[in-house]
Design an enzyme around this catalytic site. Structure first.
Site, PDB file in Angstrom:
ATOM      1  N   GLU A  61       0.814  -1.216   0.000  1.00  0.00           N
ATOM      2  CA  GLU A  61       0.000   0.000   0.000  1.00  0.00           C
ATOM      3  C   GLU A  61       0.845   1.262   0.000  1.00  0.00           C
ATOM      4  O   GLU A  61       0.557   2.209  -0.739  1.00  0.00           O
ATOM      5  CB  GLU A  61      -0.946  -0.004   1.210  1.00  0.00           C
ATOM      6  CG  GLU A  61      -2.081  -1.027   1.127  1.00  0.00           C
ATOM      7  CD  GLU A  61      -1.683  -2.452   1.480  1.00  0.00           C
ATOM      8  OE1 GLU A  61      -0.520  -2.664   1.903  1.00  0.00           O
ATOM      9  OE2 GLU A  61      -2.521  -3.359   1.334  1.00  0.00           O
ATOM     10  N   HIS A 130     -11.146  -4.675   9.641  1.00  0.00           N
ATOM     11  CA  HIS A 130     -11.749  -4.438   8.321  1.00  0.00           C
ATOM     12  C   HIS A 130     -12.981  -3.542   8.378  1.00  0.00           C
ATOM     13  O   HIS A 130     -13.681  -3.433   7.383  1.00  0.00           O
ATOM     14  CB  HIS A 130     -12.226  -5.766   7.715  1.00  0.00           C
ATOM     15  CG  HIS A 130     -11.165  -6.594   7.060  1.00  0.00           C
ATOM     16  ND1 HIS A 130     -10.220  -7.294   7.759  1.00  0.00           N
ATOM     17  CD2 HIS A 130     -10.919  -6.851   5.762  1.00  0.00           C
ATOM     18  CE1 HIS A 130      -9.440  -7.948   6.904  1.00  0.00           C
ATOM     19  NE2 HIS A 130      -9.848  -7.700   5.688  1.00  0.00           N
TER      20      HIS A 130
HETATM   21  C1  LIG Z   1      -2.523  -4.743   4.359  1.00  0.00           C
HETATM   22  C2  LIG Z   1      -3.573  -5.539   3.680  1.00  0.00           C
HETATM   23  N1  LIG Z   1      -3.781  -5.344   2.361  1.00  0.00           N
HETATM   24  C3  LIG Z   1      -4.727  -6.065   1.725  1.00  0.00           C
HETATM   25  C4  LIG Z   1      -5.473  -6.994   2.381  1.00  0.00           C
HETATM   26  C5  LIG Z   1      -6.533  -7.809   1.650  1.00  0.00           C
HETATM   27  N2  LIG Z   1      -6.103  -9.189   1.502  1.00  0.00           N
HETATM   28  C6  LIG Z   1      -6.416 -10.101   2.426  1.00  0.00           C
HETATM   29  S1  LIG Z   1      -5.706 -11.552   2.139  1.00  0.00           S
HETATM   30  C7  LIG Z   1      -4.951 -11.016   0.760  1.00  0.00           C
HETATM   31  C8  LIG Z   1      -4.066 -11.928  -0.003  1.00  0.00           C
HETATM   32  C9  LIG Z   1      -2.906 -12.352   0.811  1.00  0.00           C
HETATM   33  O1  LIG Z   1      -2.209 -13.368   0.181  1.00  0.00           O
HETATM   34  P1  LIG Z   1      -1.082 -14.212   0.891  1.00  0.00           P
HETATM   35  O2  LIG Z   1      -0.275 -13.340   1.779  1.00  0.00           O
HETATM   36  O3  LIG Z   1      -0.352 -14.929  -0.150  1.00  0.00           O
HETATM   37  O4  LIG Z   1      -1.866 -15.226   1.836  1.00  0.00           O
HETATM   38  P2  LIG Z   1      -2.992 -16.290   1.452  1.00  0.00           P
HETATM   39  O5  LIG Z   1      -4.288 -15.557   1.508  1.00  0.00           O
HETATM   40  O6  LIG Z   1      -2.682 -16.830   0.123  1.00  0.00           O
HETATM   41  O7  LIG Z   1      -2.932 -17.308   2.536  1.00  0.00           O
HETATM   42  C10 LIG Z   1      -5.289  -9.697   0.520  1.00  0.00           C
HETATM   43  C11 LIG Z   1      -4.861  -8.917  -0.637  1.00  0.00           C
HETATM   44  C12 LIG Z   1      -5.231  -7.150   3.759  1.00  0.00           C
HETATM   45  N3  LIG Z   1      -5.946  -8.020   4.493  1.00  0.00           N
HETATM   46  N4  LIG Z   1      -4.280  -6.431   4.377  1.00  0.00           N
END
Ligand SMILES: Cc1ncc(C[n+]2csc(CCOP(=O)(O)OP(=O)(O)O)c2C)c(N)n1
Lengths: 333, 328
Positions: A61, A130
Site C-alpha cells: 500500500e 476491516h
Molecule cells: C494490508 C492488507 N492489504 C490487503 C489486504 C486484503 N487481503 C487479504 S488476504 C490477501 C491476499 C494475501 O495473500 P497471501 O499473503 O499470499 O496469503 P494467502 O491468503 O494466500 O494465505 C489480501 C490482498 C489485507 N488483508 N491487508
C-alpha cells in the site's frame, strides 16, 4: 428514462467514463484487474482497457499509493484503489506527509492531482481490522478534499469531478452501499458537485446531519419519525473536507435543532467538528444542545449482535431524535 | 512408492490431524452457507500438511503468530475445537468472546498470538516477541506464519532486517500457495525466489515441499532447533496450494481448473493415507475410525457453540482497556 443501477455499477461506469474521456487516467490497486476488484467495482475493466491502465499491484500500500503521487506529479491522473480504509493506514504516510503537503511545502511549485478510492465502514461482521470508519482522520488534513458519495448519483458522477481537481481527493465508498440499487436519471450529472452538502429530505422540526453509509438508516429513521408527526430534515454531507458550513447553518436556522449521525467513534470525530461549528456559527439559533450519535468506542466486534449494538441504527436514531425534541416516552412501531 | 516416513502410529496421527482440519473447515464452509458463521472465512483446505508438519514440531512454550487463514494452526496448537467454533458463532464461550471471529483467533494459554487480518501485520509482532525472549534470556522460538503475498509489504522487509540485525529467534514460515487473492506470485514479485530475499538479509533459508507433511515436519524440527540454540532467525518457504477460493466471496476466476486438479493429485491427506494403505496394515476400517473420531469432536464442537450464550450487549465495552488502572 431513468435506469436502475447499483452503487457498484454506477462506480464502475464512473471509472469507465474517466478512462474513456482522459487518456491520462489509469486505475491501480490490489486485485483491481484480473480479480475484478475486491468489491467487484472494476470487474471487466481489465479486458476493456488493458493491463497498462488497469494495473494490478502487489500487496504494498505504501509503495503504490506513493507511486500514484509520483505518477500524478509526472503528468498522469491516477486513480488508486485501496481495498479498505483499515489498509490505507499502511499508506497514511504518503498521503499525509507527501500528497497533502506537497503543494504547500514546495511553495506552490508542485501539486498532486491524485484520486484515492477506498471502501469504509462496518456492518458485515468483518471485525476490528476491516470495519472502521476513519473518514475524519483524512478530513483532518489540509491539502486533501474528502468525498463520501452515498447516493447513486454521487457514485456515478463525483469521480469525474474529483479528477478535475489539481490536488489530492480521497473518495470513501461505504461497503454497505455497493449493493444498493436505485434509479439514475440521464441528466443526474447536473445535480452533482463536490463542494456542497445536499438536503436529502426537507423537514422543519430538526436537522439530521450524516454521510456515507449512515445515510440510508438516517433516511429510514426520518420516514418513521414522519409517521410520528416529526418532520426531520436530512443533510447528506457528501463533502467531508472542506465542510459546507453554509448549508448546515441554513438548515439549523429553520429547525433550531441538530442531531449528527456518524459511524466513526465519537471522540475526535467529524461529528465533533460539525457540532463545534454549529456552536460557533449558529449558537443563538439553537433550541437545544447539538446531539451526536456515533459508534460505540470499541474496535468493531465480530459477533452480529455486538456489531449491531456498536453502530447507530434507525431505532437509536429515532430515539435520539425524539430525545432532542424532548419526547422521551416509549415509542412503538 | 516412498517408504513410510515414520512409524505406523505416528503416520496415522499425522493423517488424523490433516483430516481433522479438513473436516473442520468443510463444516465451516457449510455452516457459512447456513449463516451460522459470518464475516470473512478463509479456508486452509489443501495446505494442511504445512500446519500439521510445522506446528506440533514446536515446543509448548514457543509462540505462534499466524494470519486470517489460521483455523488449522489454532487447532494444532491445542485451542479446543469447541472454543474455536464458538468464536466463529460469535458466542461468549468463543476463544475471543465473539469479538474476533474466524480471522482473529487468539489464545494466551498456548501462546497463540493470532489471527491477524492485516497482510504482513504479524511479522513485526513476531520480531518483538523474539526480542523479548532474547532480552530476557529465554530459549524460546517464535514461529511466524504468513502468505507469500506478504513478502511484497514493507513490514516483511523491515522484519527480516530487524530479526537478522538483532539476531532474534524467529522462525519465519512462509506459506507460499502461489496466489495472493487473485494475484499470482509472478505477477507481483520481480524476484520470485523467496529464499533469496531472506538470504539477502543474511537469514538462512530453505525451500520445503509443503505438500509433504514429513518434509515439513523435519524441516521445521531442524530449523526450530537452529533458531533456539543459535539464537538467530531462519526462513522456511513451504510450497503449497489452496484448493478453495481465497474467501467465501471469491469467484476464483484467475486460475485454471487443470492447475487446481494437478495440485489435488498431490494432496497431502491422500498421499499419506495411500502410502499407509499400500505399506502397512491400514484399511478402510482404520480410516473410518479416524473419520469417526474427527466427526465426534466436530459434532461436539458445534453442539457446544450452538448451546452457548451470546455475550451480553451490556458487555460491549469490555476489554478495550484494562478494567482497572494500575495503582501508582
Ligand atoms: C494490508 C492488507 N492489504 C490487503 C489486504 C486484503 N487481503 C487479504 S488476504 C490477501 C491476499 C494475501 O495473500 P497471501 O499473503 O499470499 O496469503 P494467502 O491468503 O494466500 O494465505 C489480501 C490482498 C489485507 N488483508 N491487508
Amino acid at each position: 428514462m431513468n435506469t436502475m443501477i447499483s452503487y457498484r455499477d454506477a462506480m464502475r461506469e464512473a471509472l469507465r467514463e474517466a478512462l474513456q474521456r482522459d487518456a491520462r487516467v489509469f486505475l491501480m490497486g490490489e486485485d483491481v484487474g484480473m480479480y475484478g476488484g475486491s468489491y467487484a467495482v472494476s470487474k471487466g475493466l481489465l479486458e476493456e482497457f488493458g493491463a497498462q491502465r488497469i494495473r494490478d499491484t502487489p500487496l504494498s500500500e505504501l509503495g503504490f499509493v506513493g507511486a500514484g503521487i509520483g505518477a500524478a506529479l509526472g503528468g498522469l491522473r491516477p486513480i488508486v484503489e485501496i481495498m479498505t480504509v483499515n489498509f490505507s493506514l499502511l499508506a497514511l504516510d504518503q498521503l499525509v506527509n507527501t500528497a497533502a503537503a506537497l503543494r504547500h511545502m514546495s511553495g506552490g511549485q508542485f501539486h498532486v492531482p491524485l484520486v484515492v478510492r477506498m471502501a469504509t465502514g462496518a456492518g458485515r461482521q468483518l471485525a476490528a481490522q476491516h470495519s472502521h470508519s476513519l473518514e475524519g482522520w483524512y478530513a483532518h488534513v489540509p491539502g486533501l478534499r474528502v468525498l463520501a458519495p452515498a447516493t447513486i448519483e454521487d457514485a456515478r458522477h463525483m469521480l469525474w469531478l474529483a479528477l478535475q481537481e489539481d490536488d489530492p481527493v480521497i473518495l470513501f465508498e461505504h461497503a454497505q452501499l455497493y449493493n444498493v440499487v436505485a434509479p439514475l436519471a440521464p441528466d443526474a450529472a447536473a445535480t452533482v458537485d463536490i463542494e456542497r452538502c445536499r438536503i436529502r429530505r426537507a423537514g422543519r422540526d430538526l436537522t439530521l446531519v450524516t454521510f456515507g453509509g449512515m445515510l440510508p438508516p438516517t433516511l429510514a429513521a426520518a420516514e418513521q419519525l414522519a409517521q410520528q408527526g416529526i418532520e426531520a430534515e436530512v443533510i447528506d454531507l457528501r463533502v467531508l473536507r472542506p465542510l459546507d458550513d453554509a448549508t448546515i447553518g441554513e438548515s439549523i436556522r429553520r429547525t433550531h435543532r441538530a442531531l449528527i449521525i456518524d459511524e466513526e467513534w465519537r471522540s475526535g470525530s467529524l461529528a465533533a467538528e460539525i457540532s463545534a461549528r454549529i456552536m460557533e456559527q449558529a449558537f443563538y439559533e439553537l433550541d437545544a444542545p447539538v446531539q451526536r450519535l456515533c459508534s460505540a468506542e470499541v474496535p468493531i466486534p465480530y459477533a452480529k449482535h455486538l456489531e449491531a449494538a456498536a453502530l447507530p441504527q434507525p431505532a437509536t436514531i429515532i430515539e435520539a431524535a425524539r430525545r432532542l425534541l424532548g419526547k422521551q416516552e416509549a415509542v412503538t412501531g | 512408492m516412498n517408504p513410510l516416513p515414520y512409524a505406523r502410529e505416528q503416520c496415522i496421527e499425522l493423517v488424523r490431524q490433516m483430516l481433522r482440519i479438513r473436516r473442520f473447515e468443510e463444516t465451516c464452509a457449510q455452516l457459512y452457507g447456513e449463516g451460522k458463521i459470518r464475516g470473512f472465512l478463509h479456508l486452509y483446505i489443501g495446505e494442511e500438511a504445512v500446519a500439521v508438519g510445522a506446528v506440533p514440531a514446536l515446543h509448548a512454550d514457543d509462540a505462534v503468530v499466524a494470519t486470517y487463514r489460521e483455523h488449522g494452526h489454532a487447532l494444532l496448537r491445542g485451542i479446543p475445537a469447541r472454543t474455536i467454533m464458538a468464536e466463529m458463532f460469535g458466542k461468549s464461550t468463543g476463544c475471543c468472546r465473539g469479538r474476533g471471529g474466524s480471522m482473529h483467533l487468539f489464545d494466551a494459554a498456548t501462546r497463540f498470538y493470532g489471527g491477524n487480518a492485516i497482510v504482513g501485520g504479524g511479522l513485526p509482532l513476531a520480531v518483538g516477541l523474539a526480542l523479548a525472549d532474547r532480552m530476557q534470556g529465554r530459549q524460546r522460538v517464535t514461529a511466524c506464519f504468513f502468505g507469500e503475498g506478504a513478502v511484497a509489504e514493507g513490514a516483511f522487509h523491515e522484519s527480516m532486517n530487524l530479526a537478522a540485525l538483532w539476531q532474534l529467534p524467529v522462525l519465519f514460515c512462509c506459506e507460499n500457495n502461489l496466489y495472493a487473492m487473485g494475484t499470482a506470485l509472478d505477477r507481483s514479485e520481480s524476484q520470485t525466489d523467496l529464499c533469496l530475499k531472506a538470504e539477502s538479509y543474511k537469514i538462512p533459508a530453505r525451500r520445503v515441499d509443503g505438500m509433504d507433511v514429513a518434509a515439513v515436519r523435519e524441516a521445521t524440527l531442524a530449523a526450530a532447533a537452529e533458531v533456539r540454540s543459535g539464537q538467530r532467525p531462519v526462513f522456511l518457504e513451504f510450497r503449497t496450494y489452496r484448493y478453495r477460493a481465497h474467501s467465501m466471496f471469491d469467484p476464483d476466476l484467475y486460475r485454471r481448473k487443470e492447475e487446481i486438479d494437478a495440485w489435488k493429485q498431490r494432496g497431502p491427506l491422500h498421499a499419506l493415507t495411500n502410502q499407509l494403505r499400500a505399506q502397512v496394515v491400514f484399511d478402510e476400517t482404520d480410516f473410518q475410525q479416524l473419520e469417526d473420531q474427527v466427526s465426534t469432536e466436530l459434532r461436539e464442537a458445534i453442539a457446544f457453540a450452538e448451546a452457548s450464550a451470546p455475550e451480553p450487549v451490556s458487555d460491549l465495552h469490555r476489554d478495550v482497556r484494562a478494567a482497572a488502572r494500575p495503582k501508582t
